[in-house]
Design a protein around this motif. Structure first.
Motif, short mmCIF file in Angstrom:
data_model
loop_
_atom_site.label_atom_id
_atom_site.label_comp_id
_atom_site.label_asym_id
_atom_site.label_seq_id
_atom_site.Cartn_x
_atom_site.Cartn_y
_atom_site.Cartn_z
N ARG A 158 1.00 -1.44 -0.07
CA ARG A 158 0.15 -0.10 -0.06
C ARG A 158 0.69 1.49 -0.08
O ARG A 158 0.19 2.24 0.33
N PRO A 194 2.17 4.30 -0.93
CA PRO A 194 2.17 5.46 -1.95
C PRO A 194 2.80 6.10 -2.83
O PRO A 194 2.53 6.63 -3.55
N ARG A 251 -3.56 0.15 -2.59
CA ARG A 251 -2.46 1.59 -3.11
C ARG A 251 -3.52 2.75 -2.30
O ARG A 251 -2.33 2.92 -1.73
N ASP A 252 -5.35 2.75 -2.27
CA ASP A 252 -5.46 3.64 -1.52
C ASP A 252 -5.51 2.89 -0.30
O ASP A 252 -6.50 3.52 0.78
N ARG A 267 -3.67 6.04 -15.15
CA ARG A 267 -3.22 6.37 -14.40
C ARG A 267 -2.18 7.08 -14.32
O ARG A 267 -1.58 8.00 -14.09
#
Length: 142
Positions: free
Chosen positions: A50, A52, A92-93, A134
């Motif tokens: 995850r 970022p 990811r979020d 993205r």
């Protein structure tokens, strides 16, 4: 494991060498509840997937296997057949790990992998295209 291409993807002429980072985990201890598989992932793996700060797209691949080892793989003359199914999940979020109530660090984090995220050749290409989009948005600031 990384997968990707050093060829330009049709529709994305300015993107070269985009790779997906895939972390493969397998389990025989699984069941579907409310269209998800609950999987206890090591806290360190959760944190890494995850992150970022990672420029490369990262995905958890959960390979569900039959309980019996003899059913895991069937060998034929022309191919091998892996039994059951693989699913993907982007973290990811997802939120940071919060400490346990006793203040000790977490050892695992249970993630819910949707069974709708079945890994197929089609879904893998879709993921790759979405990640290209993205990257274009990030590059263009949109």
């Amino acid at each position: 494991m990384d997968i990707g291409s050093n060829k330009r993807l049709r529709g994305f002429p300015n993107i070269l060498n985009l790779y997906l980072v895939l972390q493969l985990k397998s389990t025989t201890d699984w069941e579907v509840k409310n269209d998800h598989i609950h999987f206890a992932l090591k806290a360190s793996n959760y944190t890494m997937l995850r992150d970022p700060a990672s420029y490369l797209p990262q995905y958890l691949i959960l390979y569900t296997m039959p309980m019996s080892r003899v059913q895991w793989i069937r060998h034929q003359d022309t191919h091998s057949e892996f039994r059951d199914t693989a699913y993907f999940l982007s973290l990811r979020d997802f939120p940071d790990l919060v400490p346990r109530t006793d203040g000790k660090p977490r050892v695992t984090k249970t993630v819910r992998v949707p069974i709708a995220n079945r890994l197929t050749a089609t879904s893998l290409l879709r993921i790759y295209r979405e990640e290209c989009e993205r990257v274009v948005r990030m590059r263009d600031g949109t």
